[in-house]
Design an enzyme around this catalytic site. Structure first.
Site, PDB file in Angstrom:
ATOM      1  N   CYS A 282      -0.670   5.633  -2.977  1.00 55.73           N
ATOM      2  CA  CYS A 282       0.782   5.495  -3.177  1.00 55.73           C
ATOM      3  C   CYS A 282       1.196   4.541  -4.294  1.00 55.73           C
ATOM      4  O   CYS A 282       1.890   4.955  -5.224  1.00 55.73           O
ATOM      5  CB  CYS A 282       1.430   5.062  -1.873  1.00 55.73           C
ATOM      6  SG  CYS A 282       1.413   6.386  -0.661  1.00 55.73           S
ATOM      7  N   LYS A 342      -8.370   0.206   1.865  1.00 52.08           N
ATOM      8  CA  LYS A 342      -7.982  -0.948   2.681  1.00 52.08           C
ATOM      9  C   LYS A 342      -8.645  -0.809   4.045  1.00 52.08           C
ATOM     10  O   LYS A 342      -9.183   0.256   4.353  1.00 52.08           O
ATOM     11  CB  LYS A 342      -6.464  -1.042   2.796  1.00 52.08           C
ATOM     12  CG  LYS A 342      -5.811   0.135   3.503  1.00 52.08           C
ATOM     13  CD  LYS A 342      -4.330   0.050   3.360  1.00 52.08           C
ATOM     14  CE  LYS A 342      -3.686  -0.217   4.673  1.00 52.08           C
ATOM     15  NZ  LYS A 342      -2.250  -0.197   4.656  1.00 52.08           N
TER      16      LYS A 342
END
Ligand code: NAD
Length: 459
Positions: A282, A342
């Protein structure tokens, strides 16, 4: 609390209290956003049809298997499968005809010049046009460039085969992978960009059970809110990374600096963690799209360009510092802990590990990697590296260990065992996860981000 824009405030201000009803909805695109959205709406008691063109994905879901890893997702989906509230199909026509609200949640990957590729969104708009038979609310949840709401409306209007009304709403998504279920159940805010108050009410009704703040606004403002939010968060990360570099050169500690800044409530402590920078599908993509839109509209996009440039530099600096410590990377075994972009996700899209590993390989190093969840996805990108069963195996014979993704399980490693396994006790901590003094006490040469005492100068 529901806030209204001026334009929509002509109608009475709506509140969610007492407004809630189960609906038939469909979600087109069964990825991270679509599947989680579908699962949560089904869990709230709605009848949900999830659609995807990827027949393999639909087959897996129909067999009760999740195509992605997301904490809590599998249990939630199974609950709704058991109660027959969720169905998975490739049949868009069936989904469109059966639903009053249709969410578009397909991917919008970056095109070659930063402009998002809207192919999937356009395909879905055409598909809806083919099958629409009565009034529907079409909700765009994908992150799309400003003006796409109008484009979707025009596409359906131009291609529809029956005389059926519809409205297009922008309802941008803010969930984070790794905590997507929680973020969808407890969002900070729900943005509803609608052409009229009546249409907004439909969405408000759907979201009412969550009892979260909602902002009802126009479609264009809703589209801009998504880009502005992601650009702000990215810029905050790049800001602290620029300060981290300053700390390294000037002799400061970025953790102290971030703490001192974060106490100021106007700044806040979140997103001030210096490290290898942001990755994922994103932030980078949305920054590029915003830069593209700025240039198209003649606006100044330099702030966003800088945020992107600083982010791109972080892994370069990291590997250059490692090279300075080892003299050369040629022939060295390097352990890499953490591959996903992540923690708590298997998503490798735009992961910093990709930049780091590519550079290590280009410098002639061999890589031994470990990640709790993302190794299967990483294999598709780097079939040539060694994938290990645990961090200790990754450390075996390594000249340095690089912490790239801060999975919780890396927090409490047995460092005696790690040190014994390594050829040289060098740790490069790309996420400032460990305490430098403890690492030094344990006998490691320890380097991290933005803490001068641990700074290795670049060659
Ligand atoms: P994804 O790639 O995980 O999923 C997209 C899905 O859409 C895929 O399963 C694909 O097969 C399917 N698809 C493509 N074309 C289709 C079509 N014509 N009909 C039906 N299905 C189709 O993407 P994602 O991460 O879920 O992101 C979706 C959108 O949400 C993007 O615009 C993204 O920017 C935005 N977004 C993502 C996140 C995130 O954390 N992943 C957060 C907020 C917003």
């Amino acid at each position: 609390m529901v806030a209204c824009s001026e334009r929509l405030a002509a109608s009475p201000v709506a509140t969610w209290e007492g407004v809630s009803g189960q609906m038939n909805i469909s979600v087109i695109g069964t990825g991270y956003v679509g599947l989680v959205t579908g699962a949560v709406f089904a869990d709230l008691g709605n009848e949900v049809i999830c659609v995807d063109t990827d027949a393999e994905k639909i087959k897996m879901l129909n067999a009760g298997k999740m195509p992605i890893y997301e904490p809590g997702l599998e249990e939630m989906v199974h609950r709704s499968i058991d109660d027959s509230r969720i169905a998975f199909t490739t049949d868009l026509g069936h989904a469109v005809r059966s639903s009053e609200v249709i969410f578009i949640a397909v991917g919008t990957p970056p095109g070659p010049n930063g402009e998002p590729d809207l192919t999937h969104v356009i395909d879905v708009a055409r598909g809806i046009a083919r099958h629409i038979d009565k009034y529907k609310v079409v909700v765009n949840k994908s992150t799309v460039p400003i003006g796409t709401g109008n484009l979707v409306r025009e596409m359906i209007e131009k291609n529809k085969q029956r005389d059926a009304d519809f409205d297009v709403v922008s309802n941008p998504e803010f969930l984070r992978e790794g905590s997507a279920i929680n973020d969808t159940l407890y969002p900070d805010r729900i943005i509803i960009g609608a052409p009229s108050q009546t249409v907004a009410m439909k969405l408000l009704e759907l979201y009412a059970p969550l009892e979260r703040p909602m902002l009802i606004t126009d479609v264009t403002s809703a589209e801009i809110i998504k880009y502005a939010s992601n650009a702000f968060l990215s810029a905050k990360i790049s800001f602290i990374n620029a300060i981290a570099t300053l700390c390294e050169e000037a002799g400061g500690d970025v953790l102290q600096v971030a703490k001192g800044m974060g106490y100021d409530r106007r700044i806040g402590e979140h997103f001030l963690q210096a490290g290898l920078g942001f990755g994922g599908s994103c932030f980078g993509k949305d920054l590029k799209a915003l830069i593209h839109t700025c240039s198209k509209l003649g606006c100044d996009g330099r702030l966003f360009e800088s945020a992107l440039a600083i982010n791109d530099t972080q892994p370069v600096r990291f590997v250059n510092r490692l090279k300075a410590v080892l003299d050369s990377l040629e022939g060295h075994k390097i352990a890499v802990l953490g591959l996903a972009f992540k923690p708590n996700t298997d998503d490798m899209r735009d992961a910093k590990s990709i930049d780091v590993i590519s550079r290590l390989l280009a410098e002639g190093a061999t890589v031994q990697a470990y990640d709790p969840i993302a190794m299967d996805n990483c294999r598709k990108i780097f079939p040539q590296i060694t994938y290990c069963e645990n961090p200790y195996q990754a450390a075996e014979g390594a000249s340095a260990l690089l912490l790239v993704t801060e999975w919780n399980e890396f927090r409490f490693l047995n460092f005696e065992k790690i040190k014994e396994a390594m050829k040289r006790p060098v740790i490069f901590d790309g996420r400032n996860m460990y305490d430098p003094q403890r690492m030094r006490r344990l006998g490691f040469d320890y380097y991290c981000i933005g803490r001068a005492a641990n700074h290795a100068r670049q060659t």
